[in-house]
Every structure is written in C-alpha cells, then in structure tokens.
Design an enzyme around this catalytic site. Structure first.
Site, PDB file in Angstrom:
ATOM      1  N   CYS A   1      14.987 -18.812   4.955  1.00 52.22           N
ATOM      2  CA  CYS A   1      14.626 -19.085   3.565  1.00 52.22           C
ATOM      3  C   CYS A   1      15.552 -18.404   2.559  1.00 52.22           C
ATOM      4  CB  CYS A   1      13.174 -18.678   3.303  1.00 52.22           C
ATOM      5  SG  CYS A   1      12.825 -16.947   3.668  1.00 52.22           S
TER       6      CYS A   1
ATOM      7  N   GLU B   1       5.455 -16.120  -0.141  1.00 52.85           N
ATOM      8  CA  GLU B   1       6.910 -16.076   0.052  1.00 52.85           C
ATOM      9  C   GLU B   1       7.305 -17.465   0.506  1.00 52.85           C
ATOM     10  OE1 GLU B   1      10.240 -16.441   1.762  1.00 52.85           O
ATOM     11  OE2 GLU B   1       9.339 -15.221   3.350  1.00 52.85           O
TER      12      GLU B   1
ATOM     13  N   ASN C   1       9.966 -19.780  12.071  1.00 59.14           N
ATOM     14  CA  ASN C   1      11.400 -19.479  12.096  1.00 59.14           C
ATOM     15  C   ASN C   1      11.721 -17.999  12.314  1.00 59.14           C
ATOM     16  OD1 ASN C   1      10.349 -19.042   9.457  1.00 59.14           O
ATOM     17  ND2 ASN C   1      12.402 -19.119   8.600  1.00 59.14           N
TER      18      ASN C   1
END
Length: 478
Positions: free
Chosen positions: A286, A252, A154
């Site tokens: 995110c 992450e 992404n």
C-alpha cells in the site's frame, strides 16, 4: 528449510478448533496454483463464542499489571524470532513473496511486540491542579475494551502484529480476522502469544466470509473498537458500520504513492532504489511508489536507469533464493493488471518494460513500466496494487506537487533532491501521512504508520499506536 504447510484452525478461548463440521476455503500457493490447505470458516455460533470470551477475558486482562503484560509480549517476540524461519516459509508458501522479504517481515513483526511491550509500562495519566481547595483531579488512561481487528493478505505478519501488539499492551482483548488467503502466518503469531502465556481468551483468531464476519462482530455491543487495513471501499463500509454503534475505528487504506525526482537529485539512486521499492512484494504494497514524477531535465536519464533496473529483476518462486519478484497473490490481481495495462495502452500509453503474464504455472506477471499514460486511463486514478510503475515528467515544483496531490489518496509520498530548500518545500506541500526524502524505506516501529484523506485516519506504530486502544477517564474527588 521446511516447505510443508501447517494445519489451519480457528483459535477461540485458547482452543485450536479444526475444520470439522465447518465450511472451508482453499489456500493456494500462488507460485504453483496448487491447493496447500483449507482454512475453516467460523459459524455464527463461533463468532458469538469469540465475542463472549473476548468480553470475559477483557475483565481479566485489563486488570493484569502492565509489567506482566509487557513480559508476555516480550516473550512472544522472542518466540517469533526463534520460529522466524518456519513462519517465513509459511508466508512465502501462501502469499508468494520472496523468502528474504518474508524473513524481514517476520523480524519486524517481532519488533512491534518488543516496542509495545515497553509502551505497556508507559501508560500514564496526570494530576490536574483544581480550582477549588480540597479537590483531587485525576486523568487516567484505560483500555477501551474488546477490539475487532481486520487485516489483509499482503502483509500477513506485520499488519496483525501492529494491531495485536498495541491493543494487547493497552489491556484490550482482541478478535482478529486475517485474510483467508494467507492464514498460517497470523496463526503462528497467535501460537507464539499463547505459548508466551497470554491468558486464554484474550486473543481469538477467526476466518470467514469477510462481509459476514465484519457485520457480525462490529454490530455486537461487546466490541468497543474497530481497526482495519485494506481497500478504500471496504474501509468506507466498515467505517459506516462502526458509526452505527458510535465506535472509533482506525483505518489504514490504499494509496497511489507519488515520487518527485528533481533535476538536482541523484537520479540513478532514485531510479534504481525506486525499482526495488516499486516491485517489492510484487507491487502489492500500500505504501509502494507508483507514480514517478521526474523533472523534465532529468527525465530521460531516469527512464533509462529505471527500465534497465526493471529488466534485470529476477522473477520466480519465492522459495528460490535468487528470486527478487514473486508471483501475484491470486488470479484477481492478475486480471486487474491485464485490465489496467490494456486500458492504458488503448488510450495511448507506451509499455517500456514488461506488460505480460509469464507463461506456465503460477500467477507471475512481468514488472511493467508505463510512460505517456493519459489522464483518462484507469491506472492514473486507481491504486494498481501490482507490478506497474508509471513514469511522467513535470516542470516546476508546483506542477509536481499538483499531480502528486491530485488523487484522494494520502498514504505515502517520496521526493529526491539535493536542495535543502526544495526538501522543506516538498515535505510541507505533499499531502501524505508518511513522506520519504531521498529514501524509500520509511517504516519503523518507533514511527507512526498511517495516512490522510481517503487513505484513512489514525496511526499504528510509534507512541501514537497505542493511543487508539485507550480511553480517557476524568476523576474529581473530594
């Protein structure tokens, strides 16, 4: 603007290795559903070669003086900026986001190389006074060793940049496995580093079946550090694999970002900017705001502003300069959006905007706003990672914090208020690694990027970013 797609390679030992004799995976333009390239998948021999080269080059790179490492990273940053237009077009072709977002991402990726170039010069230690005469006590910080870095599709520029810039500044060699759906962008970063003079073999870029590549690399005794950005389930898996070798890992992972909007806030600003934040990257971000929790007295006004701004968004091919929202990156994301919305509606939720796939070619889905979503709906528990926003009212501060902190995620959170007291209380009460007060743009090279709870541990960016690639050595000398 060049809209052709670059050839794809593996990059091992300073050599650009073609797909000859290897399996490949299709790269699809999500705006047209057409294949634009095929990415070579590394064999077991390729991975072993990458490991051997990473070990040998580490011995060279770790001894390269910090000033020289910094000059190479700065030169790479300059090359990335010089090539930004081309790299951004590659990103939009393979990932789908609007070209303006791709350009912004490439620019920020270059900033990470600039930032950590300076950090390379600031890796210091300390002299500790001894409790015995004639003893010299030193604490040194040195590169931890070869790194296995795994990044998603992404953000194909900025996520590799965060990992590569810090690890290389510290003196580590790196094997990077980017997402196979957006490979060209990461290869462009590698080419900039190679052209900037990075010694051959310090960086390898490999692609492959994710589970096979991660298990092969993490199990190797050559790898001394693992870093991963991606989903919570995969983060758990890689964390367990790293633990088998007692290897530190930076994670992450996902989020489900709450936004608390209080009655004394600038409600229109919170709503309009919230729409831009939520649907940036087609919601595949995110740290994106997903659950908008609005104090009851401001709820109706917020809903009206939010729905109006959502309906005004322009959806289209990311190469079109008018586009604000591009396609989803792949058909898996399309299916997930349809499933989450259908589940929520079946359980009583109302669709205030969007809710459907757009007809025609491309993985386009309408920016969607849901209200009255019951707590047993999947979207209230699962990270949407797509263009879905949830609006819900709350009464007191304690009620808003309870809902904001209900989930196991703790990546990003936001709050809007004109009260300094409320801002302090909500910042203290939110369980998130990154918090924005009266703003949504919270990411900067000089600040740590990371979460808590099941959103991961460790930070990238800022002075904290390089620490995970260093180890401490205590020397006591007579």
């Amino acid at each position: 603007m060049n809209t052709s797609y670059d050839s794809l390679y593996l990059f091992i030992g300073g050599e650009w290795i073609s797909a000859d004799g290897r399996d490949t995976a299709s790269v699809v333009n999500p705006a047209t559903e057409t294949e634009i390239g095929r990415v070579p998948l590394a064999t077991a021999d390729d991975l072993d070669h990458a490991l051997d080269v990473a070990q040998a080059s580490f011995e060279v790179w770790r001894r390269t003086v910090p000033d020289q490492r910094a000059k190479i990273l700065k030169r790479a940053a300059d090359l990335i900026l010089e090539r930004a237009s081309h790299i951004a077009s590659q990103m939009t072709l393979e990932e789908g986001k609007p070209l303006s977002e791709s350009m912004d991402e490439v620019t920020r990726a270059a900033e990470y190389f600039e930032w950590f170039a300076e950090s390379a010069r600031r890796i210091d230690g300390r002299v500790v006074p001894a409790n015995r005469p004639g003893v010299l006590q030193l604490v040194k910080r040195q590169a931890i060793g070869p790194v296995a870095a795994f990044t998603p599709w992404n953000f194909p520029a900025i996520t590799p940049a965060r990992k590569l810039s810090a690890a290389l500044a510290a003196g580590c060699s790196v094997i990077l496995k980017p997402g196979e759906e957006s490979p060209s962008t990461a290869l462009a970063l590698a080419r900039a580093l190679d052209d900037a003079g990075l010694p051959k073999g310090v960086l390898q870029v490999v692609f492959g079946v994710p589970d096979q590549v991660s298990s092969h690399l993490i199990a190797s005794p050559i790898i001394r550090k693992v870093t991963f950005t991606g989903s919570v389930p995969i983060g758990r898996l890689l964390s367990a694999r790293a633990a088998e070798g007692v290897k530190p890992i930076t994670l992450e992972l996902g989020g489900h970002g709450p936004v608390l909007v209080f009655e004394d806030a600038d409600v229109e600003k919170a709503a309009v900017e919230g729409v831009a934040n939520r649907f940036r990257g087609t919601g595949q971000v995110c740290i994106s705001s997903t659950r908008f929790l609005v104090q009851r007295g401001a709820y109706q006004a917020f809903v009206e502003h939010f729905v109006r701004a959502t309906n005004a968004l322009r959806i289209g091919n990311g190469l079109d300069s008018n586009t604000q929202v591009g396609p989803l990156a792949n058909p898996r994301q399309l299916a997930k959006m349809q499933e989450l919305i259908a589940d929520a509606v079946d359980k009583g939720a109302r669709v205030l905007a969007g809710g459907k796939r757009l007809p025609g070619q491309g993985f386009f889905f309408e920016p969607t706003v849901l209200a009255d979503v019951p707590m047993n709906a999947r979207v209230m528990h699962e990270e949407p990672f797509g263009p879905i926003a949830i609006l819900m009212p709350f009464d007191a501060l304690e009620d808003g914090l309870k809902e904001a902190n209900r989930l196991p995620y703790g990546l990003s959170a936001y709050a809007f208020t004109s009260s300094a007291r409320t801002a302090i209380d909500v910042a203290d009460g939110l369980e998130a690694g990154m918090i924005g007060i009266n703003q949504y743009r919270i990411v900067a090279t000089e600040l740590p990027f990371g979460g808590m709870k099941e959103s991961g541990h460790g930070s990238e960016g800022g002075i904290e970013g390089i620490e995970h690639y260093l180890t401490h050595k205590f020397i006591s000398q007579i």
